[in-house]
Scaffold this motif. Sequence first.
Motif, PDB file in Angstrom:
ATOM      1  N   GLY A   1       0.671  -1.160  -0.088  1.00  0.00           N
ATOM      2  CA  GLY A   1       0.048  -0.117  -0.082  1.00  0.00           C
ATOM      3  C   GLY A   1       0.776   1.252  -0.060  1.00  0.00           C
ATOM      4  N   ILE A   2       1.958   1.237  -0.373  1.00  0.00           N
ATOM      5  CA  ILE A   2       3.001   2.293  -0.458  1.00  0.00           C
ATOM      6  C   ILE A   2       2.349   3.667  -1.377  1.00  0.00           C
ATOM      7  N   GLY A   3       1.923   3.398  -2.305  1.00  0.00           N
ATOM      8  CA  GLY A   3       1.243   4.549  -3.167  1.00  0.00           C
ATOM      9  C   GLY A   3       0.317   5.031  -2.692  1.00  0.00           C
ATOM     10  N   LEU A   4      -0.634   4.435  -1.540  1.00  0.00           N
ATOM     11  CA  LEU A   4      -1.847   5.199  -1.043  1.00  0.00           C
ATOM     12  C   LEU A   4      -1.207   6.019   0.176  1.00  0.00           C
ATOM     13  N   LEU A   5      -0.094   5.345   0.649  1.00  0.00           N
ATOM     14  CA  LEU A   5       0.613   6.040   2.205  1.00  0.00           C
ATOM     15  C   LEU A   5       1.148   7.023   1.734  1.00  0.00           C
ATOM     16  N   ILE A   6       1.833   6.952   0.481  1.00  0.00           N
ATOM     17  CA  ILE A   6       2.417   8.467   0.139  1.00  0.00           C
ATOM     18  C   ILE A   6       1.631   9.364  -0.249  1.00  0.00           C
ATOM     19  N   MET A   7       0.592   9.110  -1.236  1.00  0.00           N
ATOM     20  CA  MET A   7      -0.384  10.262  -1.483  1.00  0.00           C
ATOM     21  C   MET A   7      -1.248  10.676  -0.642  1.00  0.00           C
ATOM     22  N   GLY A   8      -1.741   9.598   0.335  1.00  0.00           N
ATOM     23  CA  GLY A   8      -2.822  10.078   1.483  1.00  0.00           C
ATOM     24  C   GLY A   8      -2.363  10.557   2.511  1.00  0.00           C
ATOM     25  N   SER A   9      -0.941  10.274   2.946  1.00  0.00           N
ATOM     26  CA  SER A   9      -0.562  10.765   4.123  1.00  0.00           C
ATOM     27  C   SER A   9      -0.200  12.332   4.358  1.00  0.00           C
ATOM     28  N   GLY A  10      -0.338  13.173   3.216  1.00  0.00           N
ATOM     29  CA  GLY A  10       0.081  14.511   2.982  1.00  0.00           C
ATOM     30  C   GLY A  10      -0.693  15.297   4.013  1.00  0.00           C
ATOM     31  N   ARG A  11      -1.879  14.906   4.254  1.00  0.00           N
ATOM     32  CA  ARG A  11      -2.781  15.779   5.244  1.00  0.00           C
ATOM     33  C   ARG A  11      -3.426  14.906   6.087  1.00  0.00           C
ATOM     34  N   LEU A  12      -3.683  15.320   7.438  1.00  0.00           N
ATOM     35  CA  LEU A  12      -4.376  14.142   8.325  1.00  0.00           C
ATOM     36  C   LEU A  12      -6.044  13.879   7.975  1.00  0.00           C
ATOM     37  N   ALA A  13      -6.341  15.289   7.519  1.00  0.00           N
ATOM     38  CA  ALA A  13      -7.907  15.063   6.733  1.00  0.00           C
ATOM     39  C   ALA A  13      -7.820  14.256   5.789  1.00  0.00           C
TER      40      ALA A  13
END
Length: 220
Positions: free
Chosen positions: A20-32
Amino acid sequence: MKTGQHPFWGSISPLSGLSGIGLLIMGSGRLAWAMIIAASLLWVYTLSVLVSVFLASNTFKKIVSREGETTVYTCIACFFSALFILLFFLLCPLAALEIFFLLSLVPLYCVGSGVFQRVIPAGEDNSPDPGDAVFNAAAEAAVLAVLLIIISIIREPISYCSLTLPGSYQGIITIFTFNEGLFFPIRIFASSGGSLLLLGYIAGLYHYCRSVYYPMEEKI
């Protein structure tokens, strides 16, 4: 779990195979963003598996081939993902538009993770227990969801000197900000390259802890 693997320390963990590294990289930029994607993960995983379990009858397995099952599971996951996006759009349209692309990736990660094959294995005469299947799917989704939130809590403050939450019709809202004169932002972590460095450190720490405290999980 039915596979005998731990959802976090086993090989199915997002940090083990970096699935799930792609989702972790793109989705962790903001807590929201992370919180919204986490809710979508739990929604899609649990409801898709629940419906798939009821479809996994002997008659269904005779009509649909093993390759065809993947297509059916993909359609089910995409349906529940689209339903989540629609409901979230009605509550918070600006935030839904902002992370529409990330939310559209959730069903692909769900199907690609192999959760359907693990909770609904081939060649069994009896259908799997719905409660066990949904629990196992929720456990896998929760691991990725919690990782997303934890990494975003680390990444957003050091990148933007702020922390955000999902808002109402106004989109995401900032709950507090730091004074940049007192806390210098490390802007590199706001980019994909910086998040990859952060994830590399976390993955290295994870593999070290697993080899020391859970060595049996590496042999499964």
